[in-house]
Write an enzyme that holds these catalytic residues in place. Structure first.
Site, PDB file in Angstrom:
ATOM      1  NE  ARG A 147      18.244   1.318  29.360  1.00  0.00           N
ATOM      2  CZ  ARG A 147      18.690   2.431  28.360  1.00  0.00           C
ATOM      3  NH1 ARG A 147      20.039   1.373  28.185  1.00  0.00           N
ATOM      4  NH2 ARG A 147      18.084   2.993  27.004  1.00  0.00           N
ATOM      5  CE1 TYR A 159      21.572   3.692  26.632  1.00  0.00           C
ATOM      6  CE2 TYR A 159      21.869   3.143  24.464  1.00  0.00           C
ATOM      7  CZ  TYR A 159      21.481   2.877  25.629  1.00  0.00           C
ATOM      8  OH  TYR A 159      20.526   1.820  25.494  1.00  0.00           O
ATOM      9  CG  ASP A 216      23.146   1.335  30.127  1.00  0.00           C
ATOM     10  OD1 ASP A 216      22.657   0.077  28.614  1.00  0.00           O
ATOM     11  OD2 ASP A 216      24.500   1.247  29.760  1.00  0.00           O
ATOM     12  CG  HIS A 218      25.265   2.776  25.875  1.00  0.00           C
ATOM     13  ND1 HIS A 218      26.061   2.764  24.733  1.00  0.00           N
ATOM     14  CD2 HIS A 218      24.627   1.969  25.962  1.00  0.00           C
ATOM     15  CE1 HIS A 218      25.315   1.764  24.269  1.00  0.00           C
ATOM     16  NE2 HIS A 218      24.970   1.042  24.784  1.00  0.00           N
ATOM     17  CD  GLU A 242      22.993  -1.931  31.522  1.00  0.00           C
ATOM     18  OE1 GLU A 242      21.914  -1.736  31.504  1.00  0.00           O
ATOM     19  OE2 GLU A 242      23.436  -2.241  30.006  1.00  0.00           O
ATOM     20  CD  GLU A 268      24.391  -3.488  26.601  1.00  0.00           C
ATOM     21  OE1 GLU A 268      23.536  -3.133  27.236  1.00  0.00           O
ATOM     22  OE2 GLU A 268      24.346  -2.236  25.747  1.00  0.00           O
ATOM     23  NE  ARG A 289      22.849  -4.902  31.229  1.00  0.00           N
ATOM     24  CZ  ARG A 289      21.160  -4.836  30.207  1.00  0.00           C
ATOM     25  NH1 ARG A 289      20.821  -5.575  30.974  1.00  0.00           N
ATOM     26  NH2 ARG A 289      20.870  -4.111  29.853  1.00  0.00           N
ATOM     27  CD  GLU A 345      17.832  -3.974  27.864  1.00  0.00           C
ATOM     28  OE1 GLU A 345      18.910  -5.396  28.154  1.00  0.00           O
ATOM     29  OE2 GLU A 345      17.906  -2.912  27.897  1.00  0.00           O
ATOM     30  CD1 TRP A 408      26.667   6.413  20.213  1.00  0.00           C
ATOM     31  CD2 TRP A 408      26.171   3.933  20.634  1.00  0.00           C
ATOM     32  NE1 TRP A 408      25.188   6.303  20.044  1.00  0.00           N
ATOM     33  CE2 TRP A 408      24.569   4.625  20.432  1.00  0.00           C
ATOM     34  CE3 TRP A 408      25.714   2.590  21.154  1.00  0.00           C
ATOM     35  CZ2 TRP A 408      23.618   3.868  20.697  1.00  0.00           C
ATOM     36  CZ3 TRP A 408      24.477   1.341  20.750  1.00  0.00           C
ATOM     37  CH2 TRP A 408      23.317   2.669  20.494  1.00  0.00           C
TER      38      TRP A 408
HETATM   39  C1  CS2 Z   1      21.545  -0.546  25.463  1.00  0.00           C
HETATM   40  C2  CS2 Z   1      20.932  -1.789  24.534  1.00  0.00           C
HETATM   41  O1  CS2 Z   1      19.313  -2.048  26.547  1.00  0.00           O
HETATM   42  C3  CS2 Z   1      20.517  -1.604  26.692  1.00  0.00           C
HETATM   43  O2  CS2 Z   1      21.665  -2.124  28.151  1.00  0.00           O
HETATM   44  O3  CS2 Z   1      23.313  -0.943  26.398  1.00  0.00           O
HETATM   45  O4  CS2 Z   1      20.199  -0.676  23.870  1.00  0.00           O
HETATM   46  C4  CS2 Z   1      22.185  -1.664  23.417  1.00  0.00           C
HETATM   47  O5  CS2 Z   1      22.814  -0.351  23.014  1.00  0.00           O
HETATM   48  C5  CS2 Z   1      21.617  -1.788  21.904  1.00  0.00           C
HETATM   49  O6  CS2 Z   1      21.936  -3.788  22.402  1.00  0.00           O
HETATM   50  C6  CS2 Z   1      22.544  -1.944  20.964  1.00  0.00           C
HETATM   51  O7  CS2 Z   1      22.634  -2.726  19.615  1.00  0.00           O
HETATM   52 MG    MG Z   2      23.098  -0.937  28.232  1.00  0.00          MG
END
Ligand code: CS2
Ligand code: MG
Length: 408
Positions: A147, A159, A216, A218, A242, A268, A289, A345, A408
């Site tokens: 990633r 991020y 990602d 995000h 993602e 996620e 995810r 992941e 975020w």
């Molecule tokens: C992120 C996560 O791994 C990922 O895809 O989106 O690391 C996410 O930022 C964290 O789980 C937040 O605690």
């Molecule tokens: Mg993520």
């Protein structure tokens, strides 16, 4: 036999983890991950104050009945806190059942469907040089998928980008021990949309076409921004984009699908199959995810992934460092057994964490294997855990350049 003792362990070996430990009347121990990054104590309280007493005396073998009892019984349902608590109980009961059977958990889920579980690493860098350094490092370790996250001109810490030097691996921890206030980061989607396609182009020039590249978003783009971005990066053949939009607006992905064949991964932050219902039945995503830890455990995750399989959708289970080694092990057993496995992941935990959680999964040339120890294959060293006191930590709050709060 019955459930005799239910303990909630909170430890912080570099980051906070919540672990449920269930002990049966025959002394068999099961572990479950209940970690919800930034809201750990809420889940610990849900388990200690509301669930533990309900479990004592129950038959530990009745996993499905316990799951339904904890999901339908409280009347209030779903949500990240509730489903993380249910997940921890479910993982612990599967751990116990597999230990009683003398088998690694994946054998109870149908046995191995593959020799190993392909994983992707987190490569990041404040600029392309640092990112290239990180990708090179991961390829040298044998990873076949990375990633990629990088800094955006005009923005500070954002991020996913390691801030401790060019392309340093494994050191990104977003939850900051910032007292009673989250730290804040700044974001500008326009800068990002203009910057990233050039980064992917450079990666393909430098690393060729075989490397699986993931990215990602995000949750940060609007539907039309995500549609533009997914179209712009189509030539770079990503394995997945993602969280291109805030996933709870499930129909937003219809617009993205209209403009691009870039594969999409979402979920996620989801915690139940209902969060995916439109996304899966309309084939608006290609990868699921969710983490086992946040979606009600192995029982719920297996059902979700079987539902996704009907629509040709694969797994992409969440595995950052805020999923504990227990939650990671649960994911690996599912990954090995299900047919519609996509990718896993993998952010390796730090040394302190691995002193608290003794794991049996192994890494070899870009693939993980859960190991063949009975159960999940993870042990908790409670003495080591006691040496790492919980410290409140918050995920950052994101603001646009004009100060507006943003995802975020
Ligand atoms: C992120 C996560 O791994 C990922 O895809 O989106 O690391 C996410 O930022 C964290 O789980 C937040 O605690
Ligand atoms: Mg993520």
């Amino acid at each position: 036999m019955t459930i005799e003792i239910v303990d909630v362990n909170i430890t912080s070996p570099g980051r906070n983890f919540v672990t449920l430990k269930i002990t049966t009347s025959d002394g068999i121990v099961g572990l479950g991950d209940a970690t919800l990054n930034g809201r750990e104590l809420a889940v610990a309280s849900y388990l200690s104050d509301h669930v533990a007493s309900m479990l004592v005396g129950r038959d530990e073998d009745r996993i499905e009945d316990t799951w339904q009892y904890l999901y339908r019984g409280p009347y209030w349902r779903r949500g990240p806190v509730t489903m993380a608590a249910i997940a921890a109980v479910d993982m612990a009961l599967w751990d116990i059942k597999a230990k009683k059977a003398g088998m690694p958990l994946y054998q109870l889920l149908g046995g191995a469907s593959r020799e190993g579980v392909r994983v992707y690493a987190h490569a990041s860098g404040t600029d392309y040089a640092a990112l290239k350094n990180a990708i090179t490092g991961y390829e040298e370790l044998g990873y076949t998928a990375v990633r990629v996250q990088t800094g955006v001109p005009g923005l500070g810490q954002i991020y996913g980008v390691s801030s401790t030097g060019p392309g340093v691996r494994y050191d990104y921890e977003p939850a900051k021990r910032s007292g009673d206030r989250p730290s804040e980061e700044t974001w500008d989607t326009r800068n990002y949309l203009n910057h990233m396609p050039g980064i992917f182009s450079k990666i393909r020039e430098d690393f060729g076409t075989d490397l699986r590249i993931l990215h990602d978003g995000h949750h940060r783009m609007s539907p039309i921004e995500a549609a533009r971005f997914a179209k712009d990066i189509e030539p770079y053949d990503l394995f997945w984009l993602e969280d291109c939009t805030p996933g709870e607006d499930q129909t937003a992905l219809r617009l993205v699908r209209q403009h691009s064949t870039t594969p999409l991964a979402i979920g996620e932050v989801f915690n139940s199959v209902f969060d995916y219902q439109t996304l899966i039945t309309e084939r608006l995503i290609d990868y699921v995810r969710s983490a086992v830890t946040h979606t009600g455990g192995i029982t719920a995750m297996k059902k979700l992934l079987d539902f996704a399989a009907i629509y040709g959708i694969k797994s992409g289970i969440h595995g950052p460092t805020d999923i504990s080694p227990v939650g990671m092990a649960a994911a690996l057993h599912l990954d090995l057994a299900i047919h519609n496995f996509g990718i896993q992941e993998y952010m390796p935990h730090n040394e302190q964490t691995l002193e608290v959680f003794q794991t049996s999964f192994t890494f070899d040339k870009g693939f993980l294997h859960p190991g063949d120890k009975p159960g999940l294959g993870v042990d908790l060293d409670e003495d080591a855990a006691a040496g790492h006191e919980y410290t409140k930590a918050y995920l950052p709050v994101n603001r646009l350049l004009d100060g507006t709060v943003h995802d975020w």
